[in-house]
Structure formats: structure tokens, C-alpha cells
Design an enzyme around this catalytic site. Structure first.
Site, mmCIF file in Angstrom:
data_model
loop_
_atom_site.group_PDB
_atom_site.id
_atom_site.type_symbol
_atom_site.label_atom_id
_atom_site.label_comp_id
_atom_site.label_asym_id
_atom_site.label_seq_id
_atom_site.Cartn_x
_atom_site.Cartn_y
_atom_site.Cartn_z
ATOM 1 N NE ARG A 114 41.319 48.690 41.209
ATOM 2 C CZ ARG A 114 41.561 49.513 40.046
ATOM 3 N NH1 ARG A 114 42.369 50.608 40.291
ATOM 4 N NH2 ARG A 114 40.506 49.919 39.484
ATOM 5 C CD GLU A 153 36.669 54.097 40.186
ATOM 6 O OE1 GLU A 153 37.196 53.065 40.150
ATOM 7 O OE2 GLU A 153 36.759 54.771 39.186
ATOM 8 C CB CYS A 158 32.589 42.658 53.212
ATOM 9 S SG CYS A 158 33.165 41.192 54.168
ATOM 10 C CD GLU A 305 40.900 57.211 38.073
ATOM 11 O OE1 GLU A 305 40.185 56.310 37.338
ATOM 12 O OE2 GLU A 305 40.916 56.821 39.411
ATOM 13 C CD GLU A 353 44.122 49.808 35.767
ATOM 14 O OE1 GLU A 353 43.196 49.867 35.674
ATOM 15 O OE2 GLU A 353 44.858 50.548 36.394
HETATM 16 C C1 GAL Z 1 39.489 53.470 37.576
HETATM 17 C C2 GAL Z 1 40.443 53.403 38.711
HETATM 18 C C3 GAL Z 1 41.870 53.629 38.159
HETATM 19 C C4 GAL Z 1 42.088 52.807 37.006
HETATM 20 C C5 GAL Z 1 41.020 53.108 35.928
HETATM 21 C C6 GAL Z 1 41.200 52.289 34.598
HETATM 22 O O1 GAL Z 1 38.411 52.619 38.171
HETATM 23 O O2 GAL Z 1 40.418 54.417 39.775
HETATM 24 O O3 GAL Z 1 42.948 53.285 39.267
HETATM 25 O O4 GAL Z 1 42.013 51.498 37.294
HETATM 26 O O5 GAL Z 1 39.685 52.765 36.403
HETATM 27 O O6 GAL Z 1 40.141 52.737 33.863
HETATM 28 ZN ZN ZN Z 2 33.940 41.710 56.043
#
Ligand code: GAL
Ligand code: ZN
Length: 657
Positions: A114, A153, A158, A305, A353
Site C-alpha cells: 500500500r 497516514e 519519493c 485507530e 494484517e
Molecule cells: C495503521 C494503519 C492501519 C493499520 C494499522 C495497523 O498504521 O493506518 O491501516 O495498518 O496501522 O496497526
Molecule cells: Zn516521485
């Protein structure tokens, strides 16, 4: 911040990322039932749904999302709707390889994970804008829509050719002329002078240490380039729904985004917090990120989160012991969160995950995690009315600045043992252990309302920031600064004398002779404590010496200086010593802990009219609480004292019968 009080009357939002595209639709009714039973009132949809919404270039598949949005509305659950732009589908990278990031070596960072996008790529931006436009148009009037969640996030870097051009334009706007840029970067050194804008590139892998001015500007640029992506999407959704708040979730205390700057562009500031359950100071970390985010939000914020149990990206991933998820969630509320959400609702059975916890784990409905989530949902419901929208007051501020962090952590520095976030954390921990609730602030912010301001370590300070600090102390404030502060200006140019003269006057220092970093794990004996990480050879000029070094080359020289209300610590005292020193200075400055006489491990935080008591230990303790209160969690009356068991918590309101 915009209040989170939503269409359905929910005040504290409780829920999480819901990624139902991983499952057959037959499972959805079960999800809804379990969410309802757990008191979930908010789901975040679509964070990683780009391929599901646009399976091939230009296609649109909104049917599944329509059904979900309706389903949520039917069950009075509000939706935080994400733009899915953090993870472009494989077709984009395959057809437009220039949208893929290049690393410092010029190597392509491929799709298959991702975040494989280049923030400077016009192709990426065009596709992202088009989908955002259609998403916003389609759901603008949907009654379940509560908030926009842009991307996820933002964290990519780049070094590609497209980025090079973008970087040059950014530099052109900053400096106006090549001469000014050469001056700012100090390119007279090592024959680095640029003669033509076209020669400038992002700091790619080089033979030896790279130019620090260029590196610092590349950090600034990258934060801004990502923010342009955010702003473009924000402006699209805001045009469709001017009254729906917009957020993008920060990583906690992360180096890549200047969150002070970003937060100004958000209606709701949100963050993702993942303290390590095995970290003995995990609670302090949770408190620190809460304090930082509240300060960025200048009020209530959103915990977008957290994990209900283990994550799966540490070396060893520990579950949360019984009760810890509840305790840390309530702690976030105490520190100002008006939303308690998780990654993610249902644990994945496939994908990267699948070992990351969720609100509903592989153990299912009868599992401990879900049962605890359910209890928490009910408790947050009980707090909602009294808590939401209220302030967590503080009269102490910790100064933190991304630019200083960036300038500090470069190649060619004095000591690689100094990790900026660790130093900040040590100071926050000292204040937290002293029972003081703290805000964070940028060094150029208005500081007048704080009784005590501390600087853990700000290597780079602008003139404006220095003048601000001097004015703060002149105006009656108390300032305590850590080592190696005010050494560089905004271009990472060392100030005359190694420390700005205004600061030397402020702290009563006449000469800074030398920086003496300490080896890993070693300490230096000082009067009454041991110093770590760093020491300095200083000559006082007007300051009183509070403590001296007592060994080594600096034996007899000042370690801690005091010049009226301005203190300077030329080393990092060990945790207990820093705590005691700051507690003493705070008391003199009349910055008071929330409660005194607390048993070890118990944290007290005031939010609005409520007093949160949070027990971070496992042994039952008795907490003295003067007066008569009612615990909003248990409903019990509390007179004089209260017992808290393992990871216990109480939320007290004064009883005025
Ligand atoms: C965050 C992210 C989530 C998931 C989570 C796992 O960084 O936004 O999509 O990956 O971590 O801890
Ligand atoms: Zn670039």
C-alpha cells in the site's frame, strides 16, 4: 474543533475501520448486530477501497458502498467516509509506472502493498481527484455521512525526477533566487554551489554525507507535498459538503509530517496510537500522544485507530492483558479524545494484517476482546454526555518542533545516541510522573497562559521563536530548557558562540566552550543526580549554579544553571531526578498537580468538570479523594477515598446534593 456530536445524537464516537469488502455480504448483518450490541456508533469506510470502487481506470463500482451506507443509516451508525487514495490499485502502477515512488537509490517502490504513490505525480493526483469528486458527489447528501477521512497516514517519500521538478518549484518559492538557496544551504562548502536550478535534485544516495540544508528542505518539502495532496482532496469534499468536518489521521509523533502545520488545515485532528502493551511506560506514551494531539487540535480530538489487542508489525507482538484496552481508551478520553476508534472492526482472515487484532477477533463474539470492547462501548455511552466537547486544562507546556527534529537528526551530528523523540518522551514522562497535565506547543506559539514551559531539546530555533521565549520569561513565565538548545538558525547554520546570544543572556551563560556527548549507556555524576546522553562545558555569566558535574573532564563545572525564572540543564538527568527537579520548579511556578498523595501508578486528569483516576498497575490501591463524588462508570458514591483494582478507572463528578 468542530464538535463530534452527530446526526444520531452520539457524542463520543465509538467504532473503527470497517473493511467489509474482505467478506461476503452475508456476513454484514452479523457485523451490524455485533456492532450494535457493542455500542458502536461510527464506522470508517473505504480507507483502502480504491480497487473496489475503481477496478479499472475510470470505472465506478459504488453499488456495494451504497448498500453499506444505507445499512449504517438504518442502524443509526454514522460513517466516517474515507477517500481511498492511500493505496492505488495495481492498474495504476502497471499502466503509469511514473506514479510509483523511487527510493534514494532511484529504485522503484512497487505495488503489491500500500502507499505506493508519488505525491508529486500529476497522474496520481488526477486519478485521486477524479475519484474523490465522484465519491463526494455521490454521498454528499447521504444522512449517514458524518466526517471525511482523507487518505490514510500520509507517510511516503519519493526521490524521482517528477519530485525533483516539484522540489525545485518549491525551493524557487522559498528562496526566490539561486544565490539565496546557495547561501541557505551553505554550498560554498565541498564545492556544492548550484549554478542552474536544473542541477538541483532531491538528496539521493551519495558518496558521503549529504548537504544538511538540502536534507532539511527536503523534509519540509515532503511534508508540504503530501499536504498538497491532502488539501486537494479536502477542497473537493468541502465544496460538496461545506458542513461536514474533514480529517486525515496522523501517525503519532511521526517524523514525516509537520503536524502543527497540518492540523491547521483540519476540522478534526485525528491520530492513530499503538502503545506497546509490553512497554512498562506504555501509559505514559499514550498520555503523551493524547496531549500532543489535543494541543494540535486546540481542544478535543479523535482517536482514529488503536488496537484492541496485539499489532503485527513489532518484532514480538504482545496482546493486551485483560483490562488494558479499557484503561488506555479511558485515558485517551481523559486527555481529550471525543472519539475512540480502532483498526479494525473484524479481524482479517487473509492479507498482511491477519495477525493484527480487531474489535472482533478470530475468537469471535465470545472472545475476550469483543466482550471487553462491548463493556467499553457501554461505559463510553455513560460518559458521553458529561465529557464530550470539554477541555483538559493544563498550565504546563512542552515545546516541540518538527523542523528542529529534522535538523537535529542528520548525518554528521555530534552524537547518534541522541534520539530526539526519546528526549521529548523523557521530559514528558517526568512531568507525567509528577502528576502534571501538560500541553505541547510550538516554540513560536503564544505561551503566556502557561505557568511553566519546558524545552526538552530544540537544536534549531528561529529568531521569532527565540524572541518569543525571551518575551515569555520577561512576562513572568518560568522556562526550563534541556541541552543543546538554540544552537542553529532556520537554515541549520550554527549561531555565533554555539548558542544564540539572546538565549545565553536569558539563561545567564557567558560562554559555551564545548559539547561533551556521553557514550551509550554511560552516565556522568552530578551533584545529587546522574546525567545521561550529553554534557556541556559552560561558563556561567550571571546564572546561579544549581548543580555541578562531579567527575571527569567537566568536574566542578555547572550542570544545571538558573537565572531567575530561566533554567538550563546541560545534561539529561536520570528519570527520577528530572521528575523531582521539574516538580520543584513547577511548584515554585505554581503549576500544580491534579491531585497529591496518589499511590504509585495512579494518574489523575481533569477534563471539564470530571476527575479521571486511572490505575496503571495491577495491585489494588486506595486513592484518597477529598470531597464527595459519584463515579460515572460504576454509579457508586465516593467519599474520601476509593479503591482501584488491576487497571482500574473511575470518572468522578462532584456530588452536590
Ligand atoms: C495503521 C494503519 C492501519 C493499520 C494499522 C495497523 O498504521 O493506518 O491501516 O495498518 O496501522 O496497526
Ligand atoms: Zn516521485
Amino acid at each position: 474543533m468542530t464538535s463530534l456530536y452527530d446526526t444520531y445524537g452520539h457524542r463520543i464516537l465509538f467504532g473503527g475501520d470497517y473493511n467489509p469488502e474482505q467478506w461476503p455480504e452475508e456476513i454484514w448483518p452479523d457485523d451490524i448486530r455485533l456492532m450494535a450490541e457493542a455500542g458502536v456508533n461510527s464506522v470508517t469506510l473505504g480507507v483502502f477501497s480504491w480497487a473496489a470502487l475503481e477496478p479499472r481506470p475510470g470505472a465506478r463500482e459504488f453499488g456495494w458502498l451504497d448498500r453499506l451506507m444505507d445499512l449504517m443509516h438504518d442502524h443509526r451508525m454514522s460513517v466516517v467516509l474515507a477517500t481511498p487514495t492511500a493505496s492505488p490499485p495495481p492498474w495504476m502502477g502497471a499502466r503509469h509506472p511514473e506514479t510509483l515512488p523511487r527510493d534514494e537509490n532511484g529504485q522503484t517502490v512497487w505495488y503489491g502493498s500500500r502507499q505506493q504513490f508519488c505525491a508529486s505525480s500529476p497522474v496520481y493526483r488526477r486519478y485521486a481527484a477524479a475519484l474523490t469528486e465522484d465519491l463526494a458527489a455521490r454521498y454528499a447528501a447521504h444522512p449517514a455521512l458524518r466526517m471525511w477521512h482523507i487518505n490514510n497516514e500520509y507517510c511516503t517519500f519519493c526521490w524521482c525526477d517528477e519530485t525533483a521538478g516539484h522540489f525545485r518549484r518549491w525551493l524557487g518559492a522559498r528562496y526566490g533566487s539561486l544565490d539565496a538557496l546557495n547561501e541557505a544551504w551553505g554550498t560554498a562548502f565541498w564545492s556544492q554551489r548550484y549554478d542552474d536550478w536544473a542541477e538541483i535534485i532531491p538528496p539521493r544516495r551519495a558518496q558521503y554525507m549529504r548537504n544538511p540544508g538540502q536534507m532539511l528542505d527536503f523534509r519540509r518539502f515532503t511534508s508540504d507535498a503530501l499536504m498538497e495532496c491532502y488539501l486537494a482532496e479536502r477542497d473537493i469534499v468541502s465544496r460538496h459538503t461545506p458542513r461536514v468536518p474533514v480529517t486525515t489521521n496522523f501517525m503519532p509523533f511521526w517524523t514525516g509530517q509537520d503536524a502543527w502545520k497540518w492540523a491547521e488545515q483540519e476540522d478534526v485532528v485525528s491520530v492513530d496510537i499503538y502503545p506497546d502493551p509490553a512497554d512498562a511506560w506504555g501509559a505514559q506514551y499514550n498520555a503523551m500522544i493524547g496531549d500532543m494531539t489535543r494541543s494540535q487540535a486546540r481542544g478535543p480530538w479523535m482517536l482514529m485507530e488503536q488496537a484492541a489487542g496485539p499489532v503485527n508489525w513489532r518484532g514480538v507482538n504482545h496482546p493486551k492483558p485483560r483490562g488494558l484496552n479499557r484503561l488506555w481508551s479511558l485515558q485517551s478520553v481523559a486527555h481529550g479524545a471525543d472519539a475512540i476508534c480502532y483498526f479494525q472492526w473484524r479481524q482479517s482472515r487473509q492479507g498482511a494484517e491477519k495477525f493484527h487484532s480487531a474489535m472482533l477477533t478470530h475468537a469471535g463474539e465470545q472472545g475476550r476482546t469483543y466482550q471487553e470492547v462491548k463493556q467499553l462501548g457501554a461505559e463510553l455511552g455513560r460518559l458521553s454526555e458529561a465529557v464530550a466537547g470539554t477541555d483538559t486544562p493544563s498550565d504546563v507546556a512542552v515545546l516541540h518542533d518538527w523542523e528542529s527534529w529534522w535538523a537535529d537528526q542528520q548525518d554528521g551530528r555530534i552524537s547518534t545516541e541522541v534520539e530526539y523523540p526519546d528526549v521529548v518522551r523523557a521530559w514528558h514522562r517526568a512531568l507525567w510522573e509528577a502528576g502534571l497535565t501538560t500541553d505541547f506547543a510550538h516554540p513560536a506559539h503564544e505561551l503566556g497562559r502557561y505557568r511553566l514551559v519546558v524545552i526538552p531539546h530544540l537544536y534549531l530555533l528561529t529568531d521569532a521563536a527565540i524572541d518569543n521565549l525571551v518575551a515569555y520569561v520577561r512576562g513572568g513565565g518560568t522556562l526550563v530548557s534541556g541541552f543543546h538548545t538554540g544552537a542553529a538558525d532556520q537554515d541549520d547554520r550554527i549561531r555565533a558562540g554555539g548558542m544564540d546570544v539572546r538565549l545565553r543572556e536569558l539563561f545567564g551563560i557567558s560562554t559555551l566552550q564545548e559539547w561533551w556527548p556521553l557514550d551509550a549507556g554511560s552516565t556522568v555524576e552530578c551533584e545529587g543526580f546522574r546525567g545521561t546522553l550529553w554534557s556541556e562545558e559552560l561558563e556561567p555569566g550571571g546564572a546561579e549554579t544549581v548543580a555541578r558535574y562531579q567527575e571527569g573532564e567537566l568536574d566542578g563545572l555547572p550542570a544545571v544553571l538558573r537565572n531567575g525564572r530561566a533554567w538550563y540543564l546541560s545534561t539529561l538527568p536520570e528519570p527520577g531526578a528530572l521528575r523531582d527537579l521539574l516538580a520543584r520548579v513547577a511548584a515554585d511556578a505554581e503549576a500544580r498537580p491534579v491531585l497529591t498523595g496518589l499511590p504509585a501508578g495512579v494518574e489523575a486528569v481533569r477534563r471539564g468538570e470530571l476527575l479521571f483516576l486511572l490505575h496503571h498497575g495491577r495491585q489494588t490501591v486506595t486513592v484518597p479523594v477529598p470531597g464527595r463524588h459519584r463515579d460515572l462508570l460504576s454509579g457508586a458514591a465516593v467519599e474520601g477515598s476509593l479503591e482501584l483494582g488491576r487497571y482500574g478507572a473511575a470518572v468522578l463528578r462532584e456530588d452536590v446534593r
